[in-house]
Scaffold this motif. Structure first.
Motif, PDB file in Angstrom:
ATOM      1  N   TRP A 112      16.396  15.385   2.553  1.00 36.08           N
ATOM      2  CA  TRP A 112      17.681  14.792   2.957  1.00 36.08           C
ATOM      3  C   TRP A 112      18.846  15.760   2.774  1.00 36.08           C
ATOM      4  O   TRP A 112      19.898  15.575   3.392  1.00 36.08           O
ATOM      5  N   ARG A 113      18.652  16.827   1.973  1.00 32.55           N
ATOM      6  CA  ARG A 113      19.730  17.791   1.734  1.00 32.55           C
ATOM      7  C   ARG A 113      19.722  18.936   2.736  1.00 32.55           C
ATOM      8  O   ARG A 113      20.670  19.717   2.786  1.00 32.55           O
ATOM      9  N   THR A 150      18.048  17.827   8.658  1.00 32.30           N
ATOM     10  CA  THR A 150      18.001  16.355   8.611  1.00 32.30           C
ATOM     11  C   THR A 150      19.420  15.804   8.564  1.00 32.30           C
ATOM     12  O   THR A 150      20.376  16.534   8.302  1.00 32.30           O
ATOM     13  N   ASP A 151      19.529  14.498   8.807  1.00 34.36           N
ATOM     14  CA  ASP A 151      20.810  13.800   8.707  1.00 34.36           C
ATOM     15  C   ASP A 151      20.595  12.608   7.783  1.00 34.36           C
ATOM     16  O   ASP A 151      19.855  11.682   8.119  1.00 34.36           O
ATOM     17  N   SER A 152      21.214  12.643   6.615  1.00 36.56           N
ATOM     18  CA  SER A 152      20.921  11.603   5.620  1.00 36.56           C
ATOM     19  C   SER A 152      21.383  10.219   6.080  1.00 36.56           C
ATOM     20  O   SER A 152      20.910   9.210   5.564  1.00 36.56           O
ATOM     21  N   LEU A 164      18.698   7.562   7.051  1.00 36.98           N
ATOM     22  CA  LEU A 164      18.026   6.685   6.093  1.00 36.98           C
ATOM     23  C   LEU A 164      18.243   5.217   6.418  1.00 36.98           C
ATOM     24  O   LEU A 164      17.373   4.384   6.177  1.00 36.98           O
ATOM     25  N   HIS A 192      19.783  11.571  -8.661  1.00 35.66           N
ATOM     26  CA  HIS A 192      19.195  12.358  -7.574  1.00 35.66           C
ATOM     27  C   HIS A 192      18.079  11.592  -6.864  1.00 35.66           C
ATOM     28  O   HIS A 192      17.379  12.130  -6.025  1.00 35.66           O
ATOM     29  N   ILE A 233      16.177   9.461  -4.431  1.00 37.57           N
ATOM     30  CA  ILE A 233      16.304   8.976  -3.065  1.00 37.57           C
ATOM     31  C   ILE A 233      15.557   7.660  -2.956  1.00 37.57           C
ATOM     32  O   ILE A 233      14.441   7.521  -3.460  1.00 37.57           O
ATOM     33  N   GLU A 281      24.886  15.939   0.178  1.00 40.64           N
ATOM     34  CA  GLU A 281      23.802  16.881   0.421  1.00 40.64           C
ATOM     35  C   GLU A 281      24.011  18.188  -0.340  1.00 40.64           C
ATOM     36  O   GLU A 281      23.049  18.818  -0.781  1.00 40.64           O
ATOM     37  N   GLY A 327      23.269  17.355  -4.033  1.00 34.00           N
ATOM     38  CA  GLY A 327      22.008  16.642  -4.228  1.00 34.00           C
ATOM     39  C   GLY A 327      22.181  15.315  -4.940  1.00 34.00           C
ATOM     40  O   GLY A 327      21.220  14.751  -5.459  1.00 34.00           O
ATOM     41  N   PHE A 333      22.429  11.582  -4.825  1.00 29.78           N
ATOM     42  CA  PHE A 333      22.090  10.527  -3.880  1.00 29.78           C
ATOM     43  C   PHE A 333      22.914   9.272  -4.147  1.00 29.78           C
ATOM     44  O   PHE A 333      23.474   8.672  -3.235  1.00 29.78           O
TER      45      PHE A 333
END
Lengths: 453, 453
Positions: free
Chosen positions: A10-11, A15-17, A20, A55, A57, B162, B165, B167
């Motif tokens: 995700w970082r 990708t594009d968080s 999610l 951290h 996810i 991101e 890190g 979340f």
């Protein structure tokens, strides 16, 4: 999670968080897989989250609802949801999967997990990690009930005669009257039989108990194997166990997981992998490792070798993953930092960094060596890692005659080359000579990998 | 079931019984309701089926999965699923509804039922009809846990940075540490907070205990009321109970059910109703009546008056429906055949046979008399009965200023004029003076019925 199997996906800029929480993104992922003519998409799951981890996810969607949303946006691809025998009830689980199977026109699969975590136990009123053998006993009873419920309406129970007002044939709708160690369930299921009869049953247990469970019940097995030799040994062992349970070796398919990093050159692929490794948060990884092993390693030094772990007999959690991590750390003499980098891609599943040809060669080697019937592809980042696999690796496999050129079945069981199972109540009637035989398994319809060996 | 609320709907030429298993049909129903700018669609549910009844109509789909499939085919309409506090677990239920709310962009609603049937109990390891008071005690604890879990991630807990890190903000993700009579649940929920924060809470309890439960928890109440006088008394009573629980009378909306038979003339509408009555299967109806009352009437003479029923104190099932049926039979001196005809349309909900103007007049009368905040429309047959209501009745209500002209909100809570509720953990922080106030309920946004009174 939808952004990729690498824990730091995700970082990464690829990708594009925000994906999610985007249903459209997940629908798009399944459409990409369907363009590649893959058998199915699969979502892992757990029933807890650690509130302390910044951290951490966390998935937004629950698998059965998410796959139902995906069903509406796809036509062929199978939909495999993870659900736990530890804390759900077989009546409601059987019904949810029957509903997904009805909604998707016969594309549902159930990845059976037993829920080994102490944090999951605490959400359902239990203290500590539940006993390994007890989890599997409960799982066996649970699956026995669920399959009986899926059989409780025979295929032709619905009459729907508007003139006479006869909705169903009561001779073909059955109570199951289960009374066992954990559950008492009268039945029948409150859902007529679904297109597949029952969902495809998938399992990932690789311990001694887990292998027996999988060999007895599963139709597909997800597994983490480090080398083709270990993969062949596992493959032979599980197939032999299935035969010992009175099944055919073809009734259970072995699908090792792989995490492919693709690049135009092997060096470029390895550089890409290194970019993801560099984004790993050690704090998060140590928590993940602690959870995976059931041993608190959150304060472990990163540049030291892994401290000695307790013997496997003392482990009540996921024994096979425990053994795999222990082997990795011992045999390759890794520091903890190296170990978490190695586990970052697929939490024990094999990472392959290479060109599309190299990845195709690897899959072909495992398949022809008898270490795999197919593979669980775990792209490190999404959607790019899946697009690249579908566009670059699948065509090579197809040219080699190792991959289908079109969908030839309409159900997930059909994609896996498994036949529709008649209800046990229909079979009882057949054995009593009251009905003609129904067609059995047709192994020529096998479409998972159309191999030329 | 998807073919209509009249129990014989599937036999009538205006329906197609194949629609029972057609997801596209259900998606189409929701699209019709959305064209009419209705607030929501709602599916009832139960957790058992009687294997002996050949006239028994059985739903194919489970509501949460079905509504998820509908979410993909609609944009505005609310999606209310029935789910039981009797036999599900609050952790998994809270998570399924959070997922439906995420997938639908904030359109999920939960119709809370306690499961009174002996057949349902037998599927979950219990003997007989569970005790009425115990069911409601369990329901209260269940809803307390579910709402705490929905609050366990605050609205702004996700950081998704991101670069660093990070979340989530661990200060905004909370354990709930519930330990009560029925459940022990640690939390937090394994799903970040959904668009509505929590689903709309709907309830249909109309007994003494049921009214208190609804007044304490529900934001909308489905109810069966026979006359405008009884409707007004119920309305006043529940609103007063809500105020006694410290809520505003506007926080809970009263929605009586109606079954509209529409025709160009009143006589034509009554003829249509008679067509459906003529299709009733007495065997099926007697079983339905027996189940509704918790009293075996399957061998009751059809042309005799209903035999005396036990006093309501002895009833452990649905007390308010029991009382309603008893009143119907007693006050109107009906034979059992007449009683089952009367119940065939809406199982106790009020049937109105008339012209669109007459039906609109009736709804207006109830609304202006203070007997309803809105209505639960239960078309006797589908899709025609819904299309007719949307095309013929809604425009009349709209001309009278009693119905919205466009959707002004994006969530189900918004359609009902209810505001987004902040997490209790956010409120605790506000009370501690650590955060500025968030905006409270804005009653001017009320859009359920845009009345000009």
């Amino acid at each position: 999670m939808g952004v990729g199997h690498h824990e730091a996906a995700w970082r990464h800029p690829r990708t594009d968080s925000r994906n999610l929480s985007s249903v459209k993104h997940f629908q798009n992922l399944a459409q990409i897989a369907e363009r590649g003519l893959l058998d199915s998409v699969f979502f892992a799951d757990g029933l807890a989250v650690d509130p302390r981890v910044k951290h951490n996810i966390q998935a937004i969607f629950e698998p059965i609802t998410l796959l139902t949303a995906i069903a509406s946006a796809t036509e062929h691809i199978g939909l495999i949801a993870t659900a736990s025998t530890g804390y759900l009830h077989p009546y409601t689980l059987a019904r949810s999967f029957a509903s997904l199977d009805h909604i998707s026109g016969g594309r549902a699969g159930w990845n059976i997990v037993t829920s080994a975590g102490a944090d999951e136990a605490a959400n359902f009123g239990f203290d500590g990690i539940p006993d390994h053998a007890g989890r599997y006993r409960r799982a066996a009873e649970f699956v026995d009930i669920a399959t009986a419920l899926w059989d409780s309406w025979e295929d032709d129970a619905l009459i729907l005669d508007e003139a006479t007002g006869i909705f169903a044939d009561p001779a073909k709708v059955h109570s199951i009257d289960h009374s066992g160690e954990q559950f008492t369930v009268a039945g029948p299921l409150n859902s007529p039989r679904s297109p597949q009869g029952r969902p495809l049953l998938v399992q990932a247990g690789s311990s001694e108990t887990g292998r027996d469970f999988a060999a007895r019940y599963a139709e597909a097995i997800f597994t983490a194997q480090r080398s083709v030799e270990e993969g062949r040994a596992f493959y032979r062992d599980v197939k032999a166990r299935a035969v010992a349970f009175g099944r055919s070796a073809d009734d259970v398919l072995i699908l090792p997981g792989i995490v492919p990093f693709l690049g135009p050159t092997a060096a470029a692929a390895r550089e890409l992998e290194q970019e993801f490794t560099d984004l790993i948060s050690p704090e998060y990884s140590l928590r993940q490792l602690s959870q995976m092993l059931g041993v608190d390693l959150t304060a472990h030094a990163l540049d030291a070798p892994l401290r000695p772990l307790p013997p496997i007999e003392q482990i009540q959690g996921n024994k096979s993953r425990y053994q795999l991590v222990k082997d990795l750390a011992d045999h390759e003499a890794l520091t903890v930092r190296q170990l978490i980098a190695k586990l970052g891609g697929g939490r024990g599943h094999r990472t392959i960094a290479g060109t599309p040809e190299q990845v195709a060669d690897d899959l072909q080697e495992w398949f022809t060596a008898g270490a795999a019937d197919g593979f669980n592809i775990m792209p490190p980042y999404l959607p790019g890692g899946l697009e690249d696999f579908v566009e670059q690796v699948v065509p090579i496999l197809r040219r080699r005659g190792l991959f289908r050129t079109e969908y030839t079945a309409t159900t997930l069981r059909g994609h896996y080359g498994l036949s529709h199972q008649p209800s046990r109540f229909t079979l009882h009637r057949e054995r009593a000579g009251l009905l003609p035989d129904t067609p059995g398994k047709d192994s020529s319809s096998r479409t998972l990998v159309t191999a030329e060996q």
